[in-house]
Scaffold this active site. Structure first.
Site, PDB file in Angstrom:
ATOM      1  CE1 TYR A  58      20.212 -36.387  24.013  1.00 51.58           C
ATOM      2  CE2 TYR A  58      17.854 -36.019  24.225  1.00 51.58           C
ATOM      3  CZ  TYR A  58      19.153 -35.583  24.386  1.00 51.58           C
ATOM      4  OH  TYR A  58      19.396 -34.357  24.916  1.00 51.58           O
ATOM      5  CD  GLU A  60      23.329 -38.470  26.661  1.00 56.36           C
ATOM      6  OE1 GLU A  60      23.633 -39.179  27.634  1.00 56.36           O
ATOM      7  OE2 GLU A  60      22.810 -37.349  26.768  1.00 56.36           O
ATOM      8  CG  ASP A 209      42.506 -26.451  14.576  1.00 56.39           C
ATOM      9  OD1 ASP A 209      41.780 -26.847  13.644  1.00 56.39           O
ATOM     10  OD2 ASP A 209      42.148 -25.579  15.394  1.00 56.39           O
ATOM     11  CB  THR A 235      35.430 -27.480  10.852  1.00 60.85           C
ATOM     12  OG1 THR A 235      36.197 -26.861   9.819  1.00 60.85           O
ATOM     13  CG2 THR A 235      35.767 -26.848  12.185  1.00 60.85           C
ATOM     14  CE  LYS A 238      36.359 -22.914   9.731  1.00 61.70           C
ATOM     15  NZ  LYS A 238      36.212 -23.789  10.925  1.00 61.70           N
ATOM     16  NE  ARG A 244      27.644 -23.489  10.229  1.00 60.82           N
ATOM     17  CZ  ARG A 244      28.699 -22.725   9.924  1.00 60.82           C
ATOM     18  NH1 ARG A 244      29.578 -22.403  10.838  1.00 60.82           N
ATOM     19  NH2 ARG A 244      28.852 -22.257   8.700  1.00 60.82           N
TER      20      ARG A 244
HETATM   21  N1  DSN Z   1      34.941 -19.083  12.700  1.00 60.83           N
HETATM   22  C1  DSN Z   1      36.042 -19.852  12.177  1.00 60.83           C
HETATM   23  C2  DSN Z   1      36.676 -19.150  11.036  1.00 60.83           C
HETATM   24  O1  DSN Z   1      36.027 -18.314  10.456  1.00 60.83           O
HETATM   25  O2  DSN Z   1      37.816 -19.423  10.717  1.00 60.83           O
HETATM   26  C3  DSN Z   1      36.989 -20.126  13.218  1.00 60.83           C
HETATM   27  O3  DSN Z   1      36.297 -20.564  14.332  1.00 60.83           O
END
Ligand code: DSN
Length: 440
Positions: A58, A60, A209, A235, A238, A244
């Site tokens: 933990y 925080e 974004d 993110t 990707k 993730r």
């Molecule tokens: N799930 C993501 C995507 O596939 O683009 C977006 O949140």
């Protein structure tokens, strides 16, 4: 006391049910083609860090200011991750705690605007994201979103681009406090500078974004919004090929507001094991090989697009400049929905997702489109020739969707192709024994 688990052992031997499911999933990933634009194959190093003992901790707060003891190494891991992220993207400040892209976006809104304020962002069916103000998302329930979209489709493929005139007109009329750029289903480059100009003209903040193109931006094959936008959310799983999760980049002057919005504003304890894996991924993305990888993602997307166009599919926006190909199925077969296409391709071992196309007459659950992406199979080593072959296999499956023999034949061709491009040829640390549930 629990014995330490040496890398390479079957750590899940004592839980055969979970072990079998994980083995089956590994087998699925290795024997089917992964074309989901938002997925990738992480390195074994990323997997090892995210499966580490930091999951026990933990933490925080932030490094040096935690609410729990015992954070000496968690502090160093998180510091390493945020320094690597800032250095990779040339940002003044990085927050690596968001659990996901959605959490990163929510935290950015929490930091930059008040409930009820107007935000200008892209509509979901035009290529935006749920967290860009969809009425079913907490974002759409909390803030007053006004949406822009893309220009109409054009015969020559020059349409379906972000309609900057519309963005400017809406910004002047609605005076938003925040303008959001960024998409989940858009195959063209997004230049952040016109958004900055519009935001400056109307006195709005500007958030980019970068969930999808983060890896392309890190590699320098997509224009960087860092230093142009006030806040960049992303993110890590990707095109960036990490675990993730999410992250936020901003200038130093916004660091306190962003950090406070993530914790305690939105989240509790950070996932330090995932943050360790993010540190590994940021380190990997800083290497020259990653730049070459990102260039290959783009070439593969162009090859896949060309193959599909040759098979009679209409491509939204006329093609691609990034990792994504958005297919309008209607020219190929007016009766074929995205849902049917996704399901039959799944049976043939080709994994992708249905997606609305701009102004789609069908619902988000059914759709008229498919979204395809090349990051994962590029990691596995596929090139343009394989993308051409995959385009032909997709056409064969979709034109013979009631022909079980044809689908089975493609499934075998996919299996043969995947055997040559195994993302995990070496045994994974702690991996369960494969094959317990059999192959798909
Ligand atoms: N799930 C993501 C995507 O596939 O683009 C977006 O949140």
């Amino acid at each position: 006391m629990t014995e330490p688990i040496p890398p390479g052992t079957d750590a899940l031997a004592g839980d055969p049910e979970v072990a079998a499911l994980l083995a089956a999933e590994l087998d699925r990933q290795r024997t089917t083609v992964q074309l989901i634009a938002s997925e990738n194959f992480t390195s074994p190093a990323v997997l090892a860090a995210s499966a580490s003992v930091l999951t026990n901790k933990y933490s925080e707060g932030y490094p040096g200011r935690r609410y729990y003891g015992g954070n000496v190494y968690a502090d160093q891991v998180e510091d390493l991750a945020r320094h690597r992220a800032a250095s990779l993207f040339g940002a003044e400040h990085a927050n690596v705690q968001p659990h996901s892209g959605a959490s990163a976006n929510l935290a950015a809104y929490l930091a930059l605007v008040e409930p009820g304020d107007t935000i200008l962002a892209m509509r979901l069916d035009q290529g935006g994201h749920l967290t860009h103000g969809s009425p079913v998302s907490i974002t759409g329930k909390t803030y007053r979103f006004v949406s822009y979209g893309v220009t109409p489709a054009a015969e020559d493929g020059s349409g379906e681009r972000i309609d900057l005139d519309h963005v400017r007109d809406l910004a002047r009329a609605e005076r938003p406090r925040l303008i959001v750029a960024g998409t989940t289903a858009y195959s063209r480059i997004i230049d952040p500078r016109p958004f900055r100009e519009i935001a400056d003209e109307v006195g709005a903040r500007f958030m980019f974004d970068a969930a999808h193109p983060a890896g392309l931006i890190a590699a320098g094959v997509h224009p960087s919004p860092v230093g142009v936008a006030d806040v960049v959310t992303l993110t890590t799983h990707k095109t960036l090929r990490g675990p993730r999760g999410g992250a936020i980049l901003c200038r130093e002057e916004l660091a306190k507001a962003i950090d406070g919005a993530v914790f305690p504003g939105l989240q509790g304890g950070p996932l330090e094991h995932v943050i360790a894996a993010k540190a590994v991924a940021f380190g990997e993305a800083a290497r020259p090989e990653f730049k070459a990888y990102a260039g290959q993602i783009l070439r593969n997307a162009v090859a896949l697009a060309a193959s599909l166009a040759g098979e009679g599919f209409r491509l939204v926006a006329g093609g691609t400049e990034n990792h994504t190909v958005l297919v309008d199925l209607r020219a190929f077969d007016p009766e074929l929905t995205g849902k049917q296409a996704q399901e039959v391709l799944d049976r043939a071992g080709i994994t992708c997702n249905r997606n609305q196309i701009p102004d789609d007459p069908r619902s988000p659950f059914v759709t008229s489109g498919l979204r395809l992406g090349t990051p994962a199979e590029t990691t596995a080593g596929m090139g343009e020739a394989e993308m051409g072959e995959i385009g032909s296999l997709i056409a064969r499956v979709l034109s013979s969707r009631d022909d079980e023999a044809a689908i089975a034949e493609v499934r075998e061709q996919v299996r043969t192709l995947c055997a040559k491009f195994d993302p995990y040829p070496a045994p994974l640390p702690g991996a369960p024994v494969a094959g317990t549930l059999g192959s798909r």
